[in-house]
Design a protein around this motif. Structure first.
Motif, PDB file in Angstrom:
ATOM      1  N   THR A  11      19.053  15.845  30.697  1.00 27.61           N
ATOM      2  CA  THR A  11      19.574  17.160  31.049  1.00 27.61           C
ATOM      3  C   THR A  11      18.763  18.222  30.330  1.00 27.61           C
ATOM      4  O   THR A  11      18.610  18.168  29.101  1.00 27.61           O
ATOM      5  CB  THR A  11      21.058  17.294  30.631  1.00 27.61           C
ATOM      6  OG1 THR A  11      21.811  16.267  31.275  1.00 27.61           O
ATOM      7  CG2 THR A  11      21.610  18.653  31.031  1.00 27.61           C
ATOM      8  N   SER A  13      18.965  21.468  29.047  1.00 24.35           N
ATOM      9  CA  SER A  13      20.022  22.451  28.746  1.00 24.35           C
ATOM     10  C   SER A  13      19.470  23.823  28.391  1.00 24.35           C
ATOM     11  O   SER A  13      20.220  24.797  28.328  1.00 24.35           O
ATOM     12  CB  SER A  13      20.899  21.942  27.599  1.00 24.35           C
ATOM     13  OG  SER A  13      20.126  21.727  26.431  1.00 24.35           O
ATOM     14  N   ASN A  16      20.371  26.808  30.770  1.00 22.42           N
ATOM     15  CA  ASN A  16      21.757  27.225  31.037  1.00 22.42           C
ATOM     16  C   ASN A  16      21.971  28.727  30.917  1.00 22.42           C
ATOM     17  O   ASN A  16      22.675  29.333  31.729  1.00 22.42           O
ATOM     18  CB  ASN A  16      22.713  26.501  30.078  1.00 22.42           C
ATOM     19  CG  ASN A  16      22.815  25.025  30.400  1.00 22.42           C
ATOM     20  OD1 ASN A  16      22.445  24.598  31.479  1.00 22.42           O
ATOM     21  ND2 ASN A  16      23.302  24.238  29.454  1.00 22.42           N
ATOM     22  N   LYS A 170      19.966  14.895  26.069  1.00 19.33           N
ATOM     23  CA  LYS A 170      19.997  16.346  26.204  1.00 19.33           C
ATOM     24  C   LYS A 170      18.763  16.965  25.569  1.00 19.33           C
ATOM     25  O   LYS A 170      18.508  16.782  24.382  1.00 19.33           O
ATOM     26  CB  LYS A 170      21.262  16.909  25.546  1.00 19.33           C
ATOM     27  CG  LYS A 170      21.505  18.379  25.819  1.00 19.33           C
ATOM     28  CD  LYS A 170      22.837  18.816  25.214  1.00 19.33           C
ATOM     29  CE  LYS A 170      23.122  20.278  25.504  1.00 19.33           C
ATOM     30  NZ  LYS A 170      24.419  20.715  24.909  1.00 19.33           N
ATOM     31  N   GLN A 172      16.887  20.485  24.729  1.00 18.83           N
ATOM     32  CA  GLN A 172      17.152  21.915  24.594  1.00 18.83           C
ATOM     33  C   GLN A 172      15.931  22.751  24.965  1.00 18.83           C
ATOM     34  O   GLN A 172      15.483  23.596  24.188  1.00 18.83           O
ATOM     35  CB  GLN A 172      17.559  22.229  23.141  1.00 18.83           C
ATOM     36  CG  GLN A 172      18.848  21.576  22.690  1.00 18.83           C
ATOM     37  CD  GLN A 172      20.074  22.369  23.123  1.00 18.83           C
ATOM     38  OE1 GLN A 172      19.955  23.404  23.751  1.00 18.83           O
ATOM     39  NE2 GLN A 172      21.248  21.870  22.793  1.00 18.83           N
TER      40      GLN A 172
END
Length: 309
Positions: A11, A13, A16, A170, A172
């Motif tokens: 993912t 992230s 976002n 995840k 970042q």
């Protein structure tokens, strides 16, 4: 294999915080990516189609622009798709490929800059021996070196990363980075080989930097004695220095932040730091060389003049 990761999806992230402005960001990013494609492809085509530009300096410049296309293509299409998607994910294999492209793109830039510095050193400090040194065969070897060295190094690095068992999925960031994937490895994973390759890579590219410094020490010393050499320096070395300074600045900022940066910084600032090397050099380099180098500038102006007629 028992040590292969069970994680098949990552993912991203980092994207976002941008989702509230996805339409505006998508439009600006698409326009900007088109500008990157236009600037770099135009410069490459001008050099390829004009036989007067089939000289080592311009061949290396074309290689520089091709690398810019290679690196940005590894990021922008996926980022644009993520802005249109409700979920920002990437497959395990896709993540490794993107990490490979990002790292090899950055290091290939450094290798090409080192070769360009060597070319300028020969042209200005050894003008009588330039054509005997910089033959077509030697030029081909240098271009292959600038591409194959980072590709081989990061093939090994990504292969080692692919053997790690991961305990997180995840990331970042907007895109995959090998160092972050390694940080997701489970505590019992052996990352020693990854660290050894990372330190070896640092040594190799720091040595590139010292080589560039050495060439410019000789260039400046030579140009201080001759007005003609100073003109050559301003026309051909200043664009190279601007490209080199910009590249090193954005890469060092990113590396320093990854190693020592605070997670308390706003996500938007973290995102900007992460993609600086994909934003600034790919557009700035073809523009600087296009307008500063006389032969290319004259060729561009000539094409514009033909169209006006």
């Amino acid at each position: 294999m028992d040590n292969m990761s069970d994680i098949r999806i990552f993912t991203l992230s980092g994207i976002n915080e941008t989702m509230n402005y996805r339409t505006a960001i998508f439009s600006l990013t698409l326009v900007y990516y088109c500008l990157i494609l236009l600037a770099n492809i135009s410069l490459v085509m001008i050099i390829v189609l004009d036989e007067n530009l089939h000289e080592p300096m311009y061949v290396l410049l074309a290689s520089f622009c091709i690398n810019g296309l290679y690196g940005t293509t590894g990021f922008y299409p996926k980022f644009l798709l993520d802005l249109l998607s409700s979920s920002q994910v990437i497959s395990y294999e896709g993540c490794l490929i993107q990490a490979f492209i990002m790292y090899s793109f950055a290091c290939c830039d450094m290798s090409i800059l080192a070769v360009m510095a060597y070319d300028r050193y020969l042209a200005i400090c050894r003008p009588l021996h330039y054509h005997s040194f910089m033959t077509k065969r030697r030029l081909s070897q240098l271009v292959c070196f600038s591409w194959l060295t980072p590709l081989c190094i990061f093939s090994i690095s990504i292969m080692l990363t692919s053997t790690l068992k991961l305990c997180g999925s995840k990331i970042q960031k907007f895109f995959c980075v090998n160092w972050i994937i390694v940080k997701l490895a489970c505590p019992d994973s052996d990352t020693l080989s990854n660290n050894i390759v990372s330190y070896a890579t640092i040594v190799i590219y720091v040595s590139h930097g010292f080589f560039i410094i050495w060439t410019y020490m000789h260039l400046i010393k030579t140009c201080a004695k001759s007005k003609d050499d100073r003109v050559k320096f301003m026309q051909t070395c200043v664009p190279h220095l601007v490209s080199l300074t910009t590249f090193l600045t954005v890469i060092l900022i990113d590396l320093m932040y990854m190693r020592f940066g605070s997670a308390d910084l706003p996500q938007s600032l973290q995102n900007f730091i992460a993609i600086e090397f994909l934003l600034i050099p790919p557009v700035m380099n073809p523009l600087i060389y296009g307008f500063k180098m006389t032969k290319i500038r004259n060729r561009i102006l000539g094409l514009v003049g033909v169209r006006r007629k």
